[in-house]
Motif scaffolding. Structure first.
Motif, PDB file in Angstrom:
ATOM      1  N   GLU A 103       0.834  -1.205   0.000  1.00 32.25           N
ATOM      2  CA  GLU A 103       0.000   0.000   0.000  1.00 32.25           C
ATOM      3  C   GLU A 103       0.869   1.257   0.000  1.00 32.25           C
ATOM      4  N   HIS A 104       1.913   1.252   0.798  1.00 31.46           N
ATOM      5  CA  HIS A 104       2.864   2.368   0.830  1.00 31.46           C
ATOM      6  C   HIS A 104       3.438   2.609  -0.567  1.00 31.46           C
ATOM      7  N   ILE A 105       3.895   1.543  -1.192  1.00 31.68           N
ATOM      8  CA  ILE A 105       4.518   1.652  -2.516  1.00 31.68           C
ATOM      9  C   ILE A 105       3.509   2.162  -3.545  1.00 31.68           C
ATOM     10  N   GLY A 106       2.320   1.562  -3.565  1.00 28.69           N
ATOM     11  CA  GLY A 106       1.329   1.936  -4.563  1.00 28.69           C
ATOM     12  C   GLY A 106       0.849   3.361  -4.423  1.00 28.69           C
ATOM     13  N   ILE A 107       0.555   3.780  -3.205  1.00 29.81           N
ATOM     14  CA  ILE A 107       0.075   5.148  -2.989  1.00 29.81           C
ATOM     15  C   ILE A 107       1.169   6.155  -3.319  1.00 29.81           C
ATOM     16  N   PHE A 108       2.387   5.883  -2.881  1.00 28.86           N
ATOM     17  CA  PHE A 108       3.499   6.786  -3.175  1.00 28.86           C
ATOM     18  C   PHE A 108       3.692   6.956  -4.687  1.00 28.86           C
ATOM     19  N   MET A 109       3.747   5.835  -5.417  1.00 23.04           N
ATOM     20  CA  MET A 109       3.995   5.917  -6.849  1.00 23.04           C
ATOM     21  C   MET A 109       2.845   6.624  -7.574  1.00 23.04           C
ATOM     22  N   ASN A 110       1.622   6.413  -7.132  1.00 24.20           N
ATOM     23  CA  ASN A 110       0.484   7.104  -7.737  1.00 24.20           C
ATOM     24  C   ASN A 110       0.602   8.616  -7.545  1.00 24.20           C
ATOM     25  N   ILE A 111       1.019   9.030  -6.350  1.00 25.29           N
ATOM     26  CA  ILE A 111       1.133  10.464  -6.054  1.00 25.29           C
ATOM     27  C   ILE A 111       2.245  11.118  -6.857  1.00 25.29           C
ATOM     28  N   VAL A 112       3.427  10.497  -6.914  1.00 21.93           N
ATOM     29  CA  VAL A 112       4.532  11.148  -7.636  1.00 21.93           C
ATOM     30  C   VAL A 112       4.273  11.171  -9.146  1.00 21.93           C
ATOM     31  N   HIS A 113       3.567  10.185  -9.658  1.00 21.75           N
ATOM     32  CA  HIS A 113       3.233  10.245 -11.083  1.00 21.75           C
ATOM     33  C   HIS A 113       2.196  11.330 -11.363  1.00 21.75           C
ATOM     34  N   LYS A 114       1.360  11.638 -10.387  1.00 22.89           N
ATOM     35  CA  LYS A 114       0.344  12.675 -10.567  1.00 22.89           C
ATOM     36  C   LYS A 114       0.918  14.069 -10.382  1.00 22.89           C
ATOM     37  N   TYR A 115       1.735  14.239  -9.345  1.00 16.53           N
ATOM     38  CA  TYR A 115       2.222  15.586  -9.005  1.00 16.53           C
ATOM     39  C   TYR A 115       3.703  15.803  -9.308  1.00 16.53           C
ATOM     40  N   GLY A 116       4.433  14.763  -9.682  1.00 15.08           N
ATOM     41  CA  GLY A 116       5.847  14.912 -10.020  1.00 15.08           C
ATOM     42  C   GLY A 116       6.784  14.712  -8.865  1.00 15.08           C
ATOM     43  N   LEU A 117       6.400  15.191  -7.668  1.00 11.72           N
ATOM     44  CA  LEU A 117       7.240  15.086  -6.476  1.00 11.72           C
ATOM     45  C   LEU A 117       6.357  14.758  -5.279  1.00 11.72           C
ATOM     46  N   ILE A 118       6.885  14.030  -4.315  1.00  8.21           N
ATOM     47  CA  ILE A 118       6.145  13.781  -3.079  1.00  8.21           C
ATOM     48  C   ILE A 118       6.203  14.997  -2.168  1.00  8.21           C
ATOM     49  N   LYS A 119       7.210  15.825  -2.353  1.00  6.62           N
ATOM     50  CA  LYS A 119       7.364  17.044  -1.564  1.00  6.62           C
ATOM     51  C   LYS A 119       7.810  18.159  -2.506  1.00  6.62           C
ATOM     52  N   PHE A 120       7.028  19.234  -2.549  1.00  8.77           N
ATOM     53  CA  PHE A 120       7.296  20.296  -3.518  1.00  8.77           C
ATOM     54  C   PHE A 120       8.547  21.099  -3.147  1.00  8.77           C
ATOM     55  N   LEU A 121       9.102  21.744  -4.139  1.00  8.49           N
ATOM     56  CA  LEU A 121      10.194  22.692  -3.963  1.00  8.49           C
ATOM     57  C   LEU A 121       9.617  24.100  -4.027  1.00  8.49           C
ATOM     58  N   ARG A 122      10.466  25.109  -3.855  1.00  9.26           N
ATOM     59  CA  ARG A 122       9.934  26.469  -3.934  1.00  9.26           C
ATOM     60  C   ARG A 122      10.929  27.408  -4.600  1.00  9.26           C
ATOM     61  N   ALA A 123      10.374  28.448  -5.211  1.00 11.64           N
ATOM     62  CA  ALA A 123      11.191  29.477  -5.882  1.00 11.64           C
ATOM     63  C   ALA A 123      10.827  30.839  -5.309  1.00 11.64           C
ATOM     64  N   ARG A 124      11.832  31.702  -5.191  1.00 19.41           N
ATOM     65  CA  ARG A 124      11.573  33.089  -4.795  1.00 19.41           C
ATOM     66  C   ARG A 124      11.882  33.998  -5.987  1.00 19.41           C
ATOM     67  N   PHE A 125      10.908  34.812  -6.313  1.00 15.43           N
ATOM     68  CA  PHE A 125      11.042  35.789  -7.397  1.00 15.43           C
ATOM     69  C   PHE A 125      11.298  37.149  -6.768  1.00 15.43           C
ATOM     70  N   MET A 126      12.249  37.911  -7.328  1.00 17.35           N
ATOM     71  CA  MET A 126      12.641  39.184  -6.729  1.00 17.35           C
ATOM     72  C   MET A 126      12.888  40.228  -7.812  1.00 17.35           C
ATOM     73  N   LYS A 127      12.396  41.437  -7.551  1.00 15.19           N
ATOM     74  CA  LYS A 127      12.714  42.591  -8.402  1.00 15.19           C
ATOM     75  C   LYS A 127      12.549  43.840  -7.558  1.00 15.19           C
ATOM     76  N   GLY A 128      13.677  44.521  -7.326  1.00 15.09           N
ATOM     77  CA  GLY A 128      13.626  45.673  -6.447  1.00 15.09           C
ATOM     78  C   GLY A 128      13.211  45.241  -5.048  1.00 15.09           C
ATOM     79  N   ASN A 129      12.170  45.906  -4.516  1.00 18.95           N
ATOM     80  CA  ASN A 129      11.666  45.568  -3.192  1.00 18.95           C
ATOM     81  C   ASN A 129      10.561  44.511  -3.238  1.00 18.95           C
ATOM     82  N   LEU A 130      10.220  44.073  -4.437  1.00 16.05           N
ATOM     83  CA  LEU A 130       9.162  43.088  -4.587  1.00 16.05           C
ATOM     84  C   LEU A 130       9.713  41.676  -4.443  1.00 16.05           C
TER      85      LEU A 130
END
Length: 475
Positions: A103-130
């Protein structure tokens, strides 16, 4: 594929399952196989009739600081056979664990195929003070995100997408910083299931006698072993005794001493790639050679350590380098870093000089265990093609691939016993036509045997495994 489970009692359970030594054989000789019969039951005491669960068996004798891993055969009907070889005289304990449920294997593989990652990454966008932070993945499917920035080209043609900033004065070109996030793509119920609950069970004690049994411990120097052989070994590849790793493939050809490595690595640029586990190979090696590590000296200067590192002594013609692999790479959730810290492994290999006897160590595992096998394969394939180019311009180069290692820390949700098996197979397939030129350094058997818990193998193991790896190319 399994996408959900009823409750924890529906899962196979180590307390209700029946694990016995075949024929109640508690006395064997060195070199004999200890056979274990395994019938899995769930938490309600019902026998399972399907296979697919990942199990472990091993022997250990703490008083002798000795241990050895075994393997398990899945009969696809809820029954399994464990096999572990007796490697020393004594009274080792036979151990068993359920590493990953189906069950662990099946649920994990279903999730990563749907969303790409089991845990998302993040990006920070910056311009001036924004400034604005958005979540990222390898496919454009992130909850509550509708507009995306496609950073695949910037990520050396490995797919990578981040949510587009919502502020009207910020755009995709304003991406500056990169970090791990705390956001999972699975729900709370599934995350609770997938948290690694490493529960082990003592099956019994085996009396191992001396006699005609043969451990198979090799007297062949590793330097005389063909690279092809390292891809075609069988379990176990070695065992621990008196806290010493005794390889069944070959014996070390080099001593962990300054003089040995100074001689071997002179005029041979060394590039080690991967993550913190190979960084933990790189650091003791540079210390042994009295080299100082410089992080990002000619590139990015920020607080993050996950960047290209150099350690050189021009007078002694020593040059050692380390680099992280490409995104997806999970650094700290607290520390953001320049997105340009991450370059493709292929581009780093292409920077290596021609007409040199280069030493290259490749590794991908923990970070890419959070994505799909196809994504893993794409990273390996890209580097493999660069290895082919390297061998054309520097045919005397030596290439080693460090395999996955075991860790069972309960923070992680990845089914590592399953992903390691898949990823080792991918490495085998992608390097199949180069196995006569590329060495495979197995790490799984040793870290199963010593019950490795943390994401990093024990620090005491690092010099042992570095020395074992370099024994194939030094003497």
């Amino acid at each position: 594929m399994i996408t959900d489970f009823n409750n924890s009692l529906s899962l196979v359970n180590i307390s209700t399952s029946v694990i016995t030594i075949r024929n109640n054989t508690s006395e064997v000789r060195i070199g004999d196989d200890v056979i274990v019969d395994i019938d899995l039951y769930n938490g309600e005491g019902e026998r399972t009739t399907r296979g697919g669960d990942m199990l472990r068996v091993w022997l250990k004798e703490p008083s002798r600081h000795a241990s050895v891993s075994g393997y398990v055969i899945d009969h696809d009907n809820g029954s399994y056979t464990g096999v572990v070889k007796a490697m020393w005289a004594g009274n080792p304990e036979l151990m068993f664990s359920i590493a990953n449920t189906k069950e662990h294997i099946g649920i994990f593989m279903n999730i990563v195929h749907k969303y790409g990652l089991i845990k998302f990454l993040r990006a920070r966008f910056m311009k001036g003070n924004l400034t604005e932070i958005t979540l990222c993945s390898i496919i454009p499917n992130i909850p509550d995100v509708t507009d995306y920035c496609n950073f695949t080209t910037q990520n050396f043609n490995f797919s990578f997408f981040c949510g587009k900033p919502k502020h009207m004065n910020l755009d995709c070109k304003d991406w500056v910083l990169y970090a791990a996030s705390s956001n999972y793509s699975c729900n709370t119920k599934n995350k609770s299931l997938m948290r690694n609950r490493y529960i082990r069970k003592k099956v019994g004690v085996v009396n191992v006698l001396t006699g005609s049994g043969n451990t198979g411990e090799s007297d062949i120097p590793c330097h005389d072993v063909s690279s092809y052989l390292t891809w075609h070994t069988s379990n176990p590849t070695g065992y621990f005794y008196n806290d010493t790793w005794r390889s069944l493939i070959c014996k070390p050809s080099i001593s962990w001493k300054y003089e040995s490595y100074d001689k071997c690595l002179k005029n041979r640029p060394v590039l080690i790639t991967g993550d913190s586990t190979t960084r933990n190979w790189y650091v003791p090696l540079t210390k042994l050679l009295n080299l100082t590590i410089s992080d990002g000296r000619h590139e990015i200067k920020d607080a993050a350590w996950q960047k290209f590192a150099e350690a050189e002594n021009n007078e002694k013609a020593l040059s050692l380098y380390w680099t992280p692999h490409e995104i997806p790479f999970y650094g700290s959730e607290r520390t953001e870093q320049n997105k340009n810290n991450f370059r493709s492994i292929a581009s780093r290999i292409d920077d290596l000089p021609g007409q040199k006897s280069v030493i290259l160590i490749l590794h991908w595992y923990a970070h890419l265990a959070r994505t799909t096998p196809q994504q893993y394969r794409e990273h390996v394939t890209s580097a493999k093609l660069a290895v082919v180019r390297l061998l054309k311009r520097s045919p005397d180069s030596k290439i080693l691939v460090k395999g996955p290692h075991s860790y069972t820390h309960d923070y992680f949700v990845e089914p590592f016993d399953y992903t390691s098996r898949i990823y080792i197979q991918i490495l085998y397939e992608e390097f199949k036509d180069l196995q006569h030129r590329v060495y495979f350094i197995d790490q799984w058997d040793a870290t199963i045997a010593n019950e490795n818990f943390n994401i990093h193998p024990e620090a005491s193991l690092d010099p042992i495994m570095v020395n074992f790896a370099f024994s194939f190319i030094c003497k």
